[in-house]
Structures are given as C-alpha cells and as structure tokens.
Design a protein around this motif. Structure first.
Motif, short mmCIF file in Angstrom:
data_model
loop_
_atom_site.label_atom_id
_atom_site.label_comp_id
_atom_site.label_asym_id
_atom_site.label_seq_id
_atom_site.Cartn_x
_atom_site.Cartn_y
_atom_site.Cartn_z
N LEU A 76 -23.73 31.41 -25.27
CA LEU A 76 -23.59 29.96 -25.36
C LEU A 76 -22.46 29.45 -24.47
CD1 LEU A 76 -24.07 29.49 -29.20
CD2 LEU A 76 -25.75 29.25 -27.40
N VAL A 77 -21.33 30.16 -24.48
CA VAL A 77 -20.20 29.75 -23.65
C VAL A 77 -20.54 29.91 -22.17
CG1 VAL A 77 -17.83 30.32 -23.00
CG2 VAL A 77 -18.46 30.19 -25.41
N THR A 78 -21.21 31.00 -21.83
CA THR A 78 -21.62 31.22 -20.44
C THR A 78 -22.58 30.13 -19.99
OG1 THR A 78 -21.35 33.61 -20.70
CG2 THR A 78 -22.69 32.85 -18.84
N ALA A 79 -23.53 29.76 -20.83
CA ALA A 79 -24.48 28.70 -20.47
C ALA A 79 -23.77 27.37 -20.26
CB ALA A 79 -25.54 28.57 -21.56
N ALA A 80 -22.84 27.05 -21.15
CA ALA A 80 -22.11 25.80 -21.02
C ALA A 80 -21.30 25.77 -19.73
CB ALA A 80 -21.20 25.59 -22.23
N ALA A 81 -20.63 26.88 -19.41
CA ALA A 81 -19.80 26.93 -18.20
C ALA A 81 -20.65 26.82 -16.94
CB ALA A 81 -19.00 28.23 -18.19
N LEU A 82 -21.76 27.55 -16.89
CA LEU A 82 -22.62 27.50 -15.72
C LEU A 82 -23.28 26.13 -15.56
CD1 LEU A 82 -24.39 30.98 -15.80
CD2 LEU A 82 -22.74 30.17 -14.12
N GLY A 83 -23.74 25.58 -16.68
CA GLY A 83 -24.37 24.26 -16.62
C GLY A 83 -23.41 23.21 -16.08
N HIS A 84 -22.17 23.29 -16.54
CA HIS A 84 -21.16 22.33 -16.08
C HIS A 84 -20.84 22.54 -14.60
CE1 HIS A 84 -17.67 19.69 -16.20
NE2 HIS A 84 -16.97 20.65 -15.63
N ALA A 85 -20.66 23.79 -14.20
CA ALA A 85 -20.29 24.09 -12.82
C ALA A 85 -21.39 23.73 -11.84
CB ALA A 85 -19.95 25.57 -12.69
N GLY A 87 -23.95 21.59 -12.52
CA GLY A 87 -24.47 20.25 -12.75
C GLY A 87 -25.93 20.23 -13.15
N VAL A 88 -26.35 21.21 -13.96
CA VAL A 88 -27.75 21.29 -14.41
C VAL A 88 -27.79 21.27 -15.93
CG1 VAL A 88 -28.49 22.55 -12.35
CG2 VAL A 88 -27.75 23.83 -14.38
N PRO A 89 -28.91 20.84 -16.52
CA PRO A 89 -29.01 20.80 -17.98
C PRO A 89 -29.11 22.19 -18.58
CG PRO A 89 -31.10 20.18 -16.98
CD PRO A 89 -30.10 20.28 -15.86
N VAL A 90 -28.60 22.31 -19.80
CA VAL A 90 -28.69 23.55 -20.56
C VAL A 90 -29.64 23.31 -21.73
CG1 VAL A 90 -27.45 25.26 -21.92
CG2 VAL A 90 -26.38 24.27 -19.88
N HIS A 91 -30.68 24.12 -21.82
CA HIS A 91 -31.71 23.97 -22.86
C HIS A 91 -31.58 25.13 -23.86
CE1 HIS A 91 -33.54 21.05 -20.14
NE2 HIS A 91 -33.54 21.97 -19.20
N GLY A 92 -31.41 24.81 -25.12
CA GLY A 92 -31.35 25.84 -26.15
C GLY A 92 -32.74 26.22 -26.65
N VAL A 93 -32.92 27.49 -26.94
CA VAL A 93 -34.19 28.01 -27.46
C VAL A 93 -33.88 28.89 -28.66
CG1 VAL A 93 -36.21 29.47 -27.00
CG2 VAL A 93 -35.32 27.99 -25.20
N CYS A 94 -34.58 28.66 -29.76
CA CYS A 94 -34.44 29.54 -30.92
C CYS A 94 -34.89 30.95 -30.51
CB CYS A 94 -35.29 29.03 -32.08
SG CYS A 94 -35.32 30.14 -33.51
#
Length: 218
Positions: A76-85, A87-94
């Motif tokens: 989750l932290v990696t996804a948030a950091a990459l998405g921010h860096a 500039g792309v959306p992060v989509h969560g999947v169960c």
C-alpha cells in the motif's frame, strides 16, 4: 492502458504489467518475511521484461487485502508513493477477488465457490462468490470451525482446514497477473475499484501494554 499491479497481502510477493488486453510480464516469489526487500526489485523486473518505462504507466492496481498488517502495508505504501511520483491513479483490489478471478480463469466456473487465505491465529480471511465470480459474501475473518462446510474452495487458507473446505485446491496465493486482469476488466467496464486503503478486518497484533503511563515533561 498500461497498469502496474502488485500485491503483498499473502506470503506471495507478486508484480505484473498489463496493457489492458493481456499480461505483458509477471513475477511471483513466495516469502512471507521479505515483502519489503522483494517488492521493488520485482516491480523493476516486470517493467524491464515488458519493455515499459514507468513514466508510460496510466495507473497502478494494488491488492488491499485482507491480509496481515506487516506485509500488506508494504504494498500500500509503495503504491501510494509511486502513484504520487508518477501522477497516476492508484486502484485498490480486494486480494480475495483477484484469487477468485484466477480460479475462474483456470476453469473453476459454473458453481459458487469460496476463497480463503491464511489469517494466522487459526483463522482465515474468506469471501464467497457466485457461479459468475461475483462476490456474494465477505470479506470476513473467522475461525474455520465457525463456518459451515464449503464444498468448493480455493486458497492457502482453505487447504489448511479440510474439514471446513473439503476438496480445496489452488491457486494458493494471489497472482498479480490475475489482479491486473481483474482491474483492467473493471476499469474498461467503467466500474470503480477500491481506494488504496487496507482491509485489515481485525486489530493488529501489536498492542499498547496494559497500565501504560504517559510520561509528561517536567
């Protein structure tokens, strides 16, 4: 569409790149103690294998669990950091939905089934699906003995408890390729995915000691 997908909610550290039609590259390594060490190299590996520059990505799909706190937060932290860096959306999947998608792709279709992963403490994370793979119950965390027997089940949690999940089989863990394929299909259909927020379902193992006294400055 160019999706980078990964998941750390199970013992598998898995990453994939998907172009909206098919998986371009995927890697999986099962090691429950090294999520933080293995994830970034796995991401770099699938991007290089797929021949995709990270700046071309249009989105990130990440498994949000349910799963243990320590491993899950790495993804989750990696996804948030990459998405921010980037500039792309992060989509969560169960994560259980991704395992269900893999199971149906492998031929488990036509009847309702359950996905169960190991939640430790003699419990399982589980969800049930109809014959078309739509989630009908869960996700939840329970002791297997508290659940009625599930005749068709997949996942590492189901394999651990044959009395509750007789005849259970793989896939045991989530595959980022299946997660990416599920996310790509949902996005193409105009359906929203989950936010990048963890599905813990229970309190973390770490607790504040009883009788703890705060120390105030003099």
């Amino acid at each position: 569409m160019l999706l980078l997908a990964f998941d750390t909610a199970t013992p598998a550290v898995t990453a994939a790149v998907h172009d909206g039609t098919a998986v371009l590259a995927e890697t999986d390594q099962v090691d429950a103690r090294r999520h933080g060490e293995l994830l970034l190299p796995a991401i770099d590996r699938v991007l290089r294998t797929a021949g995709v520059d990270k700046h071309r990505l249009t989105g990130i799909a990440v498994g949000v669990g349910p799963g243990p706190y320590t491993g899950l937060r790495v993804g989750l932290v990696t996804a948030a950091a990459l998405g921010h860096a980037l500039g792309v959306p992060v989509h969560g999947v169960c994560t259980l939905d991704a395992i269900a998608h893999a199971a149906r792709t492998a031929g488990l279709a036509g009847e309702p089934f359950t996905v169960a992963t190991d939640a430790r403490r003699k419990e399982v994370y589980w969800a049930s699906y109809d014959a078309d793979g739509r989630r009908t119950e869960g996700p939840a965390v329970d002791r297997p003995a508290e659940l009625r027997p599930r005749p068709r089940a997949v996942g590492a949690g189901a394999l651990l408890y044959p009395d509750t999940f007789p005849g259970a089989h793989g896939p045991e863990h989530v595959s980022a390729g299946a997660l990416a394929d599920f996310a790509a299909g949902e996005l193409a259909a105009g359906r929203e995915l989950l936010p990048n927020v963890p599905l813990y379902l229970r309190r973390p193992d770490a607790q504040v000691p009883a009788g703890y006294k705060a120390v105030l400055p003099a």
